[in-house]
Design a protein around this motif. Structure first.
Motif, short mmCIF file in Angstrom:
data_model
loop_
_atom_site.label_atom_id
_atom_site.label_comp_id
_atom_site.label_asym_id
_atom_site.label_seq_id
_atom_site.Cartn_x
_atom_site.Cartn_y
_atom_site.Cartn_z
N ASN A 35 0.85 -1.19 0.00
CA ASN A 35 0.00 0.00 0.00
C ASN A 35 0.89 1.24 0.00
O ASN A 35 1.01 1.94 0.99
N GLN A 36 1.50 1.48 -1.13
CA GLN A 36 2.42 2.59 -1.28
C GLN A 36 1.71 3.93 -1.00
O GLN A 36 2.27 4.82 -0.40
N ALA A 37 0.45 4.01 -1.44
CA ALA A 37 -0.30 5.26 -1.26
C ALA A 37 -0.49 5.55 0.22
O ALA A 37 -0.29 6.68 0.67
N GLY A 38 -0.86 4.52 0.99
CA GLY A 38 -1.06 4.70 2.42
C GLY A 38 0.21 5.20 3.08
O GLY A 38 0.19 6.11 3.91
N PHE A 39 1.34 4.63 2.63
CA PHE A 39 2.63 5.02 3.17
C PHE A 39 2.91 6.50 2.90
O PHE A 39 3.27 7.27 3.80
N LEU A 40 2.70 6.91 1.63
CA LEU A 40 2.96 8.30 1.28
C LEU A 40 2.00 9.24 1.99
O LEU A 40 2.37 10.35 2.39
N TYR A 41 0.75 8.80 2.13
CA TYR A 41 -0.24 9.66 2.77
C TYR A 41 0.12 9.89 4.23
O TYR A 41 -0.02 10.99 4.76
N LYS A 42 0.63 8.81 4.88
CA LYS A 42 1.04 8.96 6.27
C LYS A 42 2.17 9.98 6.37
O LYS A 42 2.19 10.85 7.24
N LYS A 43 3.11 9.88 5.43
CA LYS A 43 4.22 10.82 5.43
C LYS A 43 3.71 12.26 5.24
O LYS A 43 4.19 13.19 5.88
N ARG A 44 2.72 12.39 4.37
CA ARG A 44 2.16 13.72 4.13
C ARG A 44 1.52 14.27 5.40
O ARG A 44 1.70 15.43 5.76
N LEU A 45 0.77 13.42 6.11
CA LEU A 45 0.13 13.88 7.34
C LEU A 45 1.19 14.31 8.35
O LEU A 45 1.04 15.32 9.04
N GLU A 46 2.28 13.52 8.41
CA GLU A 46 3.34 13.87 9.36
C GLU A 46 3.93 15.24 9.05
O GLU A 46 4.29 15.99 9.94
N LYS A 47 4.00 15.55 7.76
CA LYS A 47 4.60 16.83 7.36
C LYS A 47 3.60 17.98 7.45
O LYS A 47 3.88 19.08 6.97
N GLY A 48 2.43 17.74 7.99
CA GLY A 48 1.49 18.83 8.19
C GLY A 48 0.39 18.89 7.15
O GLY A 48 -0.25 19.92 6.97
N ASP A 49 0.17 17.81 6.43
CA ASP A 49 -0.95 17.68 5.49
C ASP A 49 -0.98 18.83 4.48
O ASP A 49 -2.01 19.43 4.22
N LYS A 50 0.19 19.14 3.92
CA LYS A 50 0.21 20.18 2.89
C LYS A 50 -0.16 19.57 1.55
O LYS A 50 -0.07 18.37 1.35
N GLY A 51 -0.54 20.44 0.62
CA GLY A 51 -0.96 19.95 -0.70
C GLY A 51 -2.45 20.13 -0.83
O GLY A 51 -3.09 20.72 0.04
N TRP A 52 -3.02 19.68 -1.95
CA TRP A 52 -4.44 19.86 -2.15
C TRP A 52 -5.21 18.65 -1.65
O TRP A 52 -4.64 17.60 -1.40
N ALA A 53 -6.52 18.83 -1.50
CA ALA A 53 -7.32 17.83 -0.79
C ALA A 53 -7.34 16.49 -1.52
O ALA A 53 -7.26 16.42 -2.74
N THR A 54 -7.43 15.45 -0.75
CA THR A 54 -7.61 14.12 -1.32
C THR A 54 -8.42 13.26 -0.38
O THR A 54 -8.44 13.48 0.84
N ILE A 55 -9.10 12.29 -0.95
CA ILE A 55 -9.69 11.20 -0.19
C ILE A 55 -8.55 10.47 0.49
O ILE A 55 -7.50 10.31 -0.09
N SER A 56 -8.73 10.00 1.73
CA SER A 56 -7.63 9.24 2.32
C SER A 56 -7.65 7.83 1.72
O SER A 56 -8.70 7.28 1.42
N PRO A 57 -6.46 7.26 1.54
CA PRO A 57 -6.39 5.95 0.90
C PRO A 57 -7.16 4.91 1.71
O PRO A 57 -7.20 4.98 2.93
N SER A 58 -7.77 3.96 1.01
CA SER A 58 -8.48 2.92 1.76
C SER A 58 -7.45 2.05 2.48
O SER A 58 -6.33 1.91 2.02
N PRO A 59 -7.83 1.49 3.64
CA PRO A 59 -6.87 0.72 4.44
C PRO A 59 -6.27 -0.43 3.64
O PRO A 59 -6.89 -0.95 2.71
N SER A 60 -5.05 -0.81 4.01
CA SER A 60 -4.38 -1.88 3.27
C SER A 60 -5.22 -3.14 3.31
O SER A 60 -5.74 -3.51 4.36
N PRO A 61 -5.36 -3.82 2.20
CA PRO A 61 -6.06 -5.10 2.20
C PRO A 61 -5.24 -6.12 3.00
O PRO A 61 -4.02 -6.02 3.08
N GLN A 62 -5.92 -7.05 3.62
CA GLN A 62 -5.20 -8.10 4.37
C GLN A 62 -4.85 -9.22 3.41
O GLN A 62 -5.72 -9.86 2.83
N VAL A 63 -3.56 -9.43 3.21
CA VAL A 63 -3.16 -10.44 2.23
C VAL A 63 -2.18 -11.42 2.85
O VAL A 63 -1.46 -11.09 3.80
#
Ligand code: HEA
Ligand code: HEA
Ligand code: CUA
Ligand SMILES: [Cu+2]
Lengths: 310, 563, 197
Positions: free
Chosen positions: A270-298
């Motif tokens: 879940n690369q998107a989830g990883f990047l989104y977490k990083k974005r939140l840590e940096k103060g959620d800068k950038g334009w709005a987005t839906i948060s990525p759906s949780p990683s599927p259990q595989v």
């Protein structure tokens, strides 16, 4: 000079044109055979058909392009007005015969291309049939289908922005493992928006439409690791929605199944989830987005760093 | 009872353009003169070209390296969405309306448009919807970021849940742009049908007029479908309706049909006037009649009719049934036939000519060369099995920039240079023009040629980051894009300095045939006023002893005296 | 080259009228406008055939009687407006004004009927595909009816300006055309929503 005067100008024109056409044909042929190298490796039964068609069109296209630009180049070299020369060119207004020729020739070419590609379409359809079902009305059930029961059946589940592959043995994976030379059947399912199931090495692409389930099939023909890319823009982390396709021998595939069935489910790729977490840590800068759906259990999260071809 | 010290005639300086105040201020107000409106459109559009080009260069800056390091992916998505929207709706459509406004009345000998007030209104909507669109950069959440297609469900996800969001402003702007275009289209069609000079039957009209008519009829037929779709999308986004929302039973693919039913013909709305420009300029600068005038004229309508039945070629991979794929593949390819008629006619016009390679002609030749290439990749895309592979990759992006920039923008530059002396009364600097052409041609080729290979290898479009194997093509492309940015400098210099201090232009600097060239430069407010010439022949009889209008001498000496 | 030289050189300047195209322009506009409705109708048809659920929960159909009365009134107003135009041609201004007003009243009754129907319905814009389509179609059409009535009001006021009709009856002709257009659209709409259940 002498030689030129002796030959009828009409004949010399015909010789000149035939020579030009000959060169054009040779170059087009060369270009067509070169065009295979512009495409990724051929890893499915469908790929050679697509590539042949592409080479055919590259040939025709080169012929037309070089033909037209050859004339333009000629005119640029030999028909330029000297400075301050305001005189007119030869004032011919048209030629109905010529007009008819260059209406009919492209028409025939286009019909030829269309017939050829309709044939390829049918071939591809037979190699990998595709049907769209309304997810709320009916579901495609392969197992009732005798012909189909000979293959492998995989559910492809796409989300914003991760892939999950569910195998009939009851486990799921973040990477798509396929046995070589065997027909595989997919049910393409989207949990949110439209995604695109695109594996360049297989030359296939199919949009996944929410609200519908699309059945799809294909036969891989070459061992290796290939890239699966989301091809229909699906929002913020669209470009991260990629994973690997691993085509392996029947034995290796069976071994992988046996091994994976026993694994405990973990968070999938879940690369998107990883990047989104990083974005939140940096103060959620950038334009709005839906948060990525949780990683599927595989059961097998795969290895995104392995090198791929095509 | 005011006492003036001066004679009225001294205060009111003699005006060279009768009826119009002779100053630049008229370009900033509500003016109903088609020539003023034309220039208003063109200048506004060029400013947006600069903005769109800037966004394009930001995109290319991000893509020069594989990871998304320059912008957050959400920002990248907003940038390319706005780039596409600005380029199409703020640059391309307005600039074509501008050229049409400038050229149609003089070319057909009409004093003005049929509805001058409607015309001005249509123009003033442009700044309005442009501001609406550009404000979306500043609303919370950022501008629309779902691509210029705005496919649902992505476009109706509305992450922040605000009523005022970028996507909503985008829809409003597109809607207003549609209203403006429809007003324009009604005006152009009515003018062309009812206000032609005496003697100018349909088969004596300049090809530019034919192509404008064909293009504007397409606007009238297609645009409302997009508007309908946009209204539904608006309701889905803001009022929870379920036209396109699969969760409540709607059909997202239905939107795609609405969208492409218009947006495919739209590409011919954009390219047809450029075909018109080619057809005007090639004969002029080759000093030869246009080859096969009637075929070229009728081919425009061949394209119009066919273009209404090809839209599904943008949806080959969405799950369309086989019969639909085959049918639309065939109709799409058929467009190559009338287009080919035009291309071959231009080439035959060049053949045996006496070519003058000045800036407008260079842009035309470059544009034609690029168009043949872009058209052929179009036919490849129309081939279903190939489209299944390269659809939604950079091959498509390269195809359409080859046409939309490397052909259409080239044609527009050609047209601007060619008619610049006519409408400003000044000559441009040939040397700067040639520099502009050379940089643009090299930049455009570097920019778009390599990306075809990235697409063939499977690089999807609309990605902020990509696999390293595509890097080489993207580096070359980005260098080309930056070169295009540099190329705009000589152009801007040329336009500004020539307009303010260029050499005065004679009425007919190119020795061209056409009603507009019988007018002084710049033409007076009502063109021929009550002295409209009677047309005898189509305007392409270079070197043939066929008179163009009755009593040409009279108009020529009149134009010379008034200039 | 059949014309002799002297004929060719004879200077006969032409003159192009640039007023009086209003009707042409308006007809072009209506053709274009009809395509928006066409788009909605196609959307209605496609969704009606393919949508997994059609009517919202608890709705099994939609009442026809009241809308039918409404339809009859709107359709007859199209005939009434024709008589208004006839009066105007015969320069019977008061006849025109009265019949014109009758048309306006009939149109207003239609809008009122529409309002009553809307307020009695149990579903809303966001109740699934049918709800969305129903309100979109009737609402968009209703807007056109209201526009028509307002324009007619404008024409009615202008008919009192002395000399208003000296340069033709373009305004009245256009509005009347618009009214027929709104009418035809309603008939299709009625068939789609109420008849095809
Ligand atoms: C603006 C102008 C423009 C023009 C004129 C064209 C012209 C054509 N386009 Fe293009 N196209 C776009 C702009 C344009 N396009 C855009 C903007 C997109 C993408 C939108 C998006 O996705 O964002 C697109 C996308 C697009 C697609 C969809 C790809 C995809 O998304 O998967 C396809 C597929 O069929 C296509 C085909 C064609 C064809 C067949 C032509 C034909 O009209 C070309 C005809 C011309 C020639 C063929 C050359 C001259 C002819 C001859 C010399 C005669 C002999 C030739 C032969 C016999 C082949 N185009
Ligand atoms: C008219 C249309 C048009 C034009 C001209 C361009 C021009 C350019 N575009 Fe275009 N582009 C689109 C329309 C256009 N584009 C569309 C519709 C899309 C799809 C969007 C989507 O997917 O939703 C797209 C997508 C797109 C992408 C793909 C993004 C992605 O899929 O991720 C890229 C990337 O390279 C790109 C880059 C460029 C570049 C570098 C230019 C350059 O050629 C620009 C060069 C121009 C300049 C540098 C400005 C020069 C200025 C002047 C000469 C004006 C002078 C001014 C005055 C006199 C006042 N564009
Ligand atoms: Cu107004 Cu002639
Ligand atoms: Cu298209």
């Amino acid at each position: 000079m002498n030689l030129k005067d002796n030959i009828n100008p009409k004949i010399s024109l015909i010789i000149g044109i035939s020579f030009a056409v000959f060169i054009d044909l040779v170059l087009s042929k060369l270009m067509a055979s070169w065009s295979y190298s512009w495409l990724p490796v051929q890893a499915s039964k469908a790929a050679p058909y697509v590539d042949n068609l592409f080479a055919f069109e590259t040939g025709i296209g080169t012929f037309i392009f070089l033909g037209c630009s050859g004339v333009i180049g000629w005119v640029l070299l030999f028909n330029r007005a000297p400075k301050y020369d305001e005189s007119y060119g030869e004032p011919f207004e048209g030629n109905v015969k010529l007009e008819i020729v260059w209406t009919l020739v492209p028409l025939f070419l286009v019909i030829a291309i269309a017939i050829y590609s309709t044939k390829v379409n049918t071939t591809l359809q037979n190699l990998g049939e595709k049907t769209k079902y309304d997810s709320q009305k009916e579901l495609p059930t392969y197992l009732d289908n005798n012909e189909a029961s000979a293959g492998t059946f995989i559910d492809v589940i796409s989300r914003q922005w991760s892939w999950e592959f569910k195998y009939p043995e009851g486990f799921s994976s973040s990477e798509l493992h396929l046995p070589i030379n065997e027909k595989v059947y997919f049910r393409l399912i989207s949990k949110d928006v439209i995604h695109g199931f695109y594996i360049p090495a297989f030359r296939l692409k199919q949009d996944i439409i929410p609200g519908s389930i699309i059945s799809y099939s294909l036969t891989p023909t070459r061992k290796g690791i290939y890239r699966l890319r989301d091809s229909m823009f699906s929002g913020a982390y669209f470009s991260q929605n990629q994973t690997n396709v691993i085509v392996e021998s029947k034995d290796a595939y069976q071994e992988w199944i046996n091994k994976t069935v026993k694994k405990v489910p973990v968070d999938g790729l879940n690369q998107a989830g990883f990047l989104y977490k990083k974005r939140l840590e940096k103060g959620d800068k950038g334009w709005a987005t839906i948060s990525p759906s949780p990683s599927p259990q595989v059961n097998d999260p795969g290895n995104p760093d392995s090198a791929h071809e095509g | 009872m005011t006492i003036t010290n001066y004679d009225e005639r001294i205060i009111k300086v003699n005006q060279p353009v009768p009826g119009a105040p002779n100053n630049w201020r008229r370009f900033f107000g509500f003016n109903t003169d088609a020539k003023v409106i034309g220039i208003q459109y063109i200048v506004t559009a060029l400013i947006f070209l600069l903005l769109g080009g800037l966004l394009g260069m930001l995109i290319r800056g991000e893509l020069i390296t594989p990871p998304s390091d320059l912008f957050d992916p959400t920002v990248y998505n907003g940038l390319y969405t706005m780039h596409g929207t600005v380029m199409l709706f703020l640059f391309l459509f307005p600039i074509l309306s501008g050229l049409t406004n400038l050229l149609v009345p003089p070319m057909i000998g009409a004093p003005d448009m049929a509805f001058p007030k409607l015309n001005a209104l249509a123009f003033w909507l442009v700044p309005v919807f442009s501001i609406v669109l550009l404000t979306s950069f500043f609303v919370p959440g950022g501008p629309a970021s779902s691509g210029w297609w705005s496919y649902p469900p992505v476009s109706i996800q509305n992450p922040l849940g605000h009523f005022l969001n970028g996507q909503m402003l985008w829809i409003v702007a597109i809607g207003l742009s549609g209203v403006s275009s429809i007003m324009g289209a009604i005006n152009f069609v009515t003018t062309i049908i009812t206000m032609r000079a005496p003697g100018m039957g349909f088969f004596k009209m300049p090809i530019f007029i034919w192509t404008v008519l064909a293009a504007q009829i397409l606007q009238l037929l297609g645009l409302p479908a997009l508007t309908g779709g946009a209204i539904m999308l608006f309701f889905d986004l803001n009022f929870g309706t379920s036209f396109f929302n699969p969760e409540t039973g709607g059909d997202p693919v239905l939107f795609q049909h609405f969208f492409w039913f218009y947006s495919h013909p739209a590409v011919y709305v954009m390219v047809l006037p450029v075909f018109g420009i080619f057809s005007e300029l090639f004969p002029t600068y080759s000093r030869k009649p246009l080859f096969g005038y009637k075929f070229v004229a009728v081919a425009s309508f061949g394209i119009t009719i066919l273009s209404l039945v090809v839209w599904v070629h943008h949806m080959f991979y969405t799950g369309t049934p086989m019969w639909m794929r085959n049918l639309f593949m065939f109709t799409t390819m058929l467009i190559a036939v009338p287009t080919g008629v035009k291309v071959f006619a231009w080439i035959a016009t060049l053949w045996g000519g006496n070519l003058r390679l000045n800036t407008p002609m260079l842009f035309c030749l470059g544009g034609l060369f690029n168009f043949i290439f872009g058209g052929i990749t179009g036919v490849m895309l129309a081939t279903v099995p190939i489209d299944i592979h390269v659809g939604n990759t950079y091959f498509v992006v390269a195809h359409f920039h080859y046409i939309i920039f490397n052909t259409i923008a080239f044609g527009i530059f050609a047209g601007i240079y060619h008619w610049f002396p006519k409408f400003t009364g000044r000559m441009f600097y040939e040397g700067l023009g040639k520099v502009h052409f050379t940089l643009t041609f090299i930049g455009a080729t570097l920019n778009w040629l390599p990306l075809h290979w990235a697409g063939l290898l499977g690089m999807p479009r609309r990605v902020a980051s990509y696999d390293p194997e595509f890097a080489i093509w993207n580096v070359i492309a980005s260098i080309g894009a930056f070169m295009l940015g540099v190329a705009s400098i000589p152009f801007i210099l040329n336009m500004v300095s020539s307009w303010s201090r260029g050499k005065k232009s004679p009425p007919n600097p190119w020795d061209a045939i056409g009603l507009e060239w019988l007018l002084p430069s710049p033409p007076p407010h009502e063109n021929f006023e009550d002295d409209i010439p009677t047309v005898l022949n189509e305007p392409y009889n270079y070197g043939l002893n066929k008179p163009f209008v009755v009593d040409e001498e009279f108009y020529i000496s009149k134009a010379l005296n008034d200039s | 080259m059949t014309t002799t030289k002297s004929e060719v050189l004879l200077h006969t300047p032409g003159h192009v009228k640039h007023d009086g195209h209003n009707l042409t322009g308006f007809i072009i506009f209506l053709c274009s406008e009809s395509i928006i409705f066409f788009a909605f109708f196609v959307g209605y048809g496609v969704l009606k055939i393919t949508a997994p659920t059609w009517y919202p929960d608890g709705v099994s159909g939609i009442a026809v009687r009241e809308p039918l009365i409404n339809t009859i009134i709107l359709v007859s107003s199209s005939f009434v407006i024709y008589f208004a135009e006839r009066y105007l041609h015969k320069k019977n201004y008061w006849g025109f004004r009265i019949v014109w007003l009758v048309t306006m009243l009939m149109g207003s009754y239609f809008v009122y009927g529409q309002y009553v129907e809307w307020s009695e319905l149990t579903f809303s814009l966001s109740s699934g595909v049918f709800g969305s389509l129903f309100y979109l179609l009737t609402g968009f059409h209703g807007l056109h009816v209201i526009t028509g009535i307002l324009l007619m009001g404008l024409m009615l006021i202008r008919s009192f300006i002395p000399g208003n009709y000296d340069s033709g009856e373009m305004g009245v002709e256009s509005i009347s055309l618009f009214w027929h257009f709104v009418d035809v659209i309603w008939i299709i709409l009625f068939i789609l929503i109420y008849v095809w259940q």
